[in-house]
Design an enzyme around this catalytic site. Structure first.
Site, PDB file in Angstrom:
ATOM      1  N   ASP A 188      -7.401   0.433   2.159  1.00 61.05           N
ATOM      2  CA  ASP A 188      -6.734   0.620   0.880  1.00 61.05           C
ATOM      3  C   ASP A 188      -5.360   0.021   1.119  1.00 61.05           C
ATOM      4  O   ASP A 188      -4.517   0.624   1.784  1.00 61.05           O
ATOM      5  CB  ASP A 188      -6.614   2.110   0.535  1.00 61.05           C
ATOM      6  CG  ASP A 188      -5.908   2.315  -0.798  1.00 61.05           C
ATOM      7  OD1 ASP A 188      -5.025   1.493  -1.120  1.00 61.05           O
ATOM      8  OD2 ASP A 188      -6.214   3.276  -1.510  1.00 61.05           O
ATOM      9  N   HIS A 189      -5.144  -1.178   0.613  1.00 63.03           N
ATOM     10  CA  HIS A 189      -3.954  -1.908   1.062  1.00 63.03           C
ATOM     11  C   HIS A 189      -2.643  -1.208   0.669  1.00 63.03           C
ATOM     12  O   HIS A 189      -1.605  -1.470   1.257  1.00 63.03           O
ATOM     13  CB  HIS A 189      -3.977  -3.371   0.604  1.00 63.03           C
ATOM     14  CG  HIS A 189      -3.618  -3.590  -0.832  1.00 63.03           C
ATOM     15  ND1 HIS A 189      -4.492  -3.370  -1.865  1.00 63.03           N
ATOM     16  CD2 HIS A 189      -2.471  -3.995  -1.410  1.00 63.03           C
ATOM     17  CE1 HIS A 189      -3.890  -3.643  -2.996  1.00 63.03           C
ATOM     18  NE2 HIS A 189      -2.662  -4.025  -2.772  1.00 63.03           N
ATOM     19  N   HIS A 251      -5.936   3.625  -4.797  1.00 61.06           N
ATOM     20  CA  HIS A 251      -4.481   3.542  -4.630  1.00 61.06           C
ATOM     21  C   HIS A 251      -3.739   4.758  -5.194  1.00 61.06           C
ATOM     22  O   HIS A 251      -2.893   5.351  -4.535  1.00 61.06           O
ATOM     23  CB  HIS A 251      -3.927   2.278  -5.303  1.00 61.06           C
ATOM     24  CG  HIS A 251      -4.639   1.015  -4.908  1.00 61.06           C
ATOM     25  ND1 HIS A 251      -5.137   0.819  -3.649  1.00 61.06           N
ATOM     26  CD2 HIS A 251      -4.927  -0.113  -5.595  1.00 61.06           C
ATOM     27  CE1 HIS A 251      -5.704  -0.379  -3.580  1.00 61.06           C
ATOM     28  NE2 HIS A 251      -5.597  -0.958  -4.757  1.00 61.06           N
TER      29      HIS A 251
HETATM   30  C1  BG6 Z   1      -6.223  -4.268  -6.136  1.00 64.49           C
HETATM   31  C2  BG6 Z   1      -6.897  -4.257  -7.476  1.00 64.49           C
HETATM   32  O1  BG6 Z   1      -6.816  -3.330  -5.282  1.00 64.49           O
HETATM   33  O2  BG6 Z   1      -4.850  -3.956  -6.298  1.00 64.49           O
HETATM   34  C3  BG6 Z   1      -6.212  -5.206  -8.433  1.00 64.49           C
HETATM   35  O3  BG6 Z   1      -8.250  -4.612  -7.328  1.00 64.49           O
HETATM   36  C4  BG6 Z   1      -4.733  -4.920  -8.510  1.00 64.49           C
HETATM   37  O4  BG6 Z   1      -6.787  -5.135  -9.724  1.00 64.49           O
HETATM   38  C5  BG6 Z   1      -4.146  -4.868  -7.108  1.00 64.49           C
HETATM   39  O5  BG6 Z   1      -4.119  -5.941  -9.268  1.00 64.49           O
HETATM   40  C6  BG6 Z   1      -2.702  -4.424  -7.146  1.00 64.49           C
HETATM   41  O6  BG6 Z   1      -2.173  -4.580  -5.873  1.00 64.49           O
HETATM   42  P1  BG6 Z   1      -0.620  -4.841  -5.679  1.00 64.49           P
HETATM   43  O7  BG6 Z   1      -0.426  -4.823  -4.206  1.00 64.49           O
HETATM   44  O8  BG6 Z   1      -0.325  -6.156  -6.314  1.00 64.49           O
HETATM   45  O9  BG6 Z   1       0.067  -3.717  -6.397  1.00 64.49           O
END
Ligand code: BG6
Length: 515
Positions: A188-189, A251
């Site tokens: 989960d980045h 997230h």
């Molecule tokens: C991803 C989703 O996990 O996270 C995307 O699949 C979303 O839809 C993205 O845009 C948002 O990531 P960040 O790091 O740009 O907030």
């Protein structure tokens, strides 16, 4: 700008990237690995083997990655000399994940590298592919004995991890039969973002806030992740997902867990993840009827963003013109435990919103007795702690202060810790942190099987209700807005409003105007 030098070094490493020609590798993984290389965080012996169905030579693959790095790396364009050294570590293998030969060939490559290096490497299989391929790749890795050494082989799975509770359970069960849990890294980045990691530091390295961090002092919590971007070219994927699956299940709930968890007794992966999963278990499940009262959805229509006309969701490529998929979701949750009983947690996320901002707002209760002249209530606002995850990276404590002047007038002022003003170097990207953690075998920032399932379990009543009943008023918010009216109503019913950061730093004039 000088940057962080990390002292952690992994053993010789081979990254096998399934989906090597895909967007994720191009935009995120290759730039992250390249930055780790520049930070001196990679071992001397390392290799990247990208696999994909497109026919490419090593040279062509390297060119493609270089293009991605030049475009997306936080450091900007790659230095020619650095790249010339790095690119010799990059290889490409044309392959079909369904075919046996793919894995026999991989084995040959891994063995050859081990022989050249005279050391047994660790192998990280990164599944940057559509989740439909997770089972077939995982089965083949196991049956070709590519993951036998439990300490030296790891598999990284990109989200979405399952489509619902049942499918995530089935996937966890399959992976559990094939591998040891310590080999499985579910990404989960958000957990790799600096500001997200800092929530633990903020809460558990400072004694100041803990006595206030409960139902006695906190009135409500908001977690808001809004994006100006639409679905772009991901319409095909997004149609089957929607905001709840794409953002909330992972997230937003992870952010909520970090805010609500009890203090772990140590910083070990199991202990931290145990405390987080406790939160998910304590969250109140909705009955069918409660879904309607506590969760709302939206879909963006056409509009204008920064002077440019943008299409509505139903006009995006790969999207059903009659789509029922939500691009906005908001919900009100409760956590049934001693610390949080009765404190609402509002979460919202949406695409094509007015502002791109991930912000957590913790609103404290009002003072017990008001001693100031009644007119001061006009600008009165309860204390609030605002944790900005991105793009602004800061923590601000909003206080009441006397505005300078001859009369007693109160204004809200901010005490701010902001990354830009505090640190003279750039933070690593989430994927840099997470890839390095994978290399050194630290699972703290990754999702455990039970966490994923508990998050799905919580959302299933909402997913089921939304699937069963088509929304009749989609699209119900226009691009560049703050989402559908129902989202305002959800929180306004309780006497609150959604918090958003001002777009620029404002100052008060003598007349109290905020400019
Ligand atoms: C991803 C989703 O996990 O996270 C995307 O699949 C979303 O839809 C993205 O845009 C948002 O990531 P960040 O790091 O740009 O907030």
């Amino acid at each position: 700008m000088p940057s962080i030098k990390t002292t952690i070094k992994a053993q010789p490493t081979i990254f096998v990237i399934f989906g090597g020609t895909g967007d994720l590798n191009w935009r995120k993984l290759a730039p992250a690995i390249y930055n780790l290389y520049l930070e001196n965080s990679l071992p001397e012996n390392f290799a990247i083997i990208g696999t994909g169905r497109t026919k490419l030579s090593d040279e062509e693959f390297r060119e493609k990655l270089l293009e991605g790095i030049n475009k997306f790396s936080r450091r900007g364009k790659a230095d020619k000399k650095d790249w010339a050294q790095f690119c010799h570590h990059v290889f490409y293998q044309i392959s079909d994940v369904q075919k046996e030969e793919t894995y026999t060939e991989l084995r040959g490559r891994i063995e050859k590298l081990a022989k050249d290096w005279k050391q047994e490497p660790q192998v990280i299989y990164y599944l940057a592919v559509s989740p439909n391929f997770f089972p077939v790749i995982a089965r083949n890795i196991a049956s070709h004995k590519l993951s036998e050494n439990v300490d030296n082989t790891r598999l990284v799975f990109e989200k979405p991890f399952g489509h619902d509770l049942e499918s995530s359970k089935a996937l966890n069960q399959l992976l559990g039969e094939l591998f040891d849990e310590k080999q499985i890294y579910r990404i989960d980045h958000y957990l790799g973002k600096e500001t997200v990691q800092n929530i633990m530091a903020f809460r558990f390295a400072n004694s100041l806030f803990e006595p206030l961090w409960n139902r006695n002092h906190i009135e409500h919590v908001q977690i808001s992740v809004t994006e100006q971007l639409g679905v772009g070219d991901r319409g095909g994927y997004y149609e089957g997902a929607g905001a709840l699956r794409d953002m909330v299940q992972n997230h937003l709930l992870q952010l909520l867990c970090l805010i609500a968890m009890e203090a772990p007794t140590n910083f070990g992966a199991e202990e931290v993840r145990n405390r987080k999963v406790d939160v998910l278990h304590a969250m109140r499940r909705f009955s069918k009827e409660e879904v309607r009262l506590n969760a709302v959805r939206g879909q963006y229509g056409q509009g204008w963003i920064e002077g440019k006309e943008v299409p509505g969701y139903r006009e995006e490529e790969g999207v059903d013109p009659d789509s029922n998929t939500e691009t906005f979701a908001a919900a009100k949750f409760f956590i049934d435990n001693w610390r949080w009983q009765g404190v609402p947690f509002y979460v919202r996320t949406g695409k094509r919103m007015h502002q791109t901002a991930s912000v957590i707002s913790i609103q404290f209760k009002d003072v017990p007795h008001f001693i100031f002249p009644p007119e001061t209530t006009e600008t009165w606002q309860q204390n609030r702690l605002v944790i900005s995850i991105q793009p602004e990276m800061s923590i601000r404590l909003q206080l009441q202060a006397k505005r300078p002047g001859l009369e007693m007038v109160l204004n809200t002022v901010d005490m701010v810790f902001d990354y830009k003003g505090t640190y003279a170097f750039e933070a690593p990207e989430a994927y840099e942190t997470l890839l390095l953690d994978t290399m050194v075998g630290d699972q703290t920032l990754f999702m455990r099987a039970d966490q994923v399932e508990a998050a799905w379990d919580l959302l299933m009543p909402i997913l089921n209700a939304w699937q069963a009943k088509k929304s009749l008023n989609f699209p119900n918010y226009s691009a560049d807005s703050w989402g559908p009216e129902v989202a305002e109503a959800l929180i306004a019913r309780d006497g609150f409003h959604w918090f958003s950061l001002p777009l620029s730093t404002k100052k008060y004039t003598k007349d109290g105007e905020h400019i």
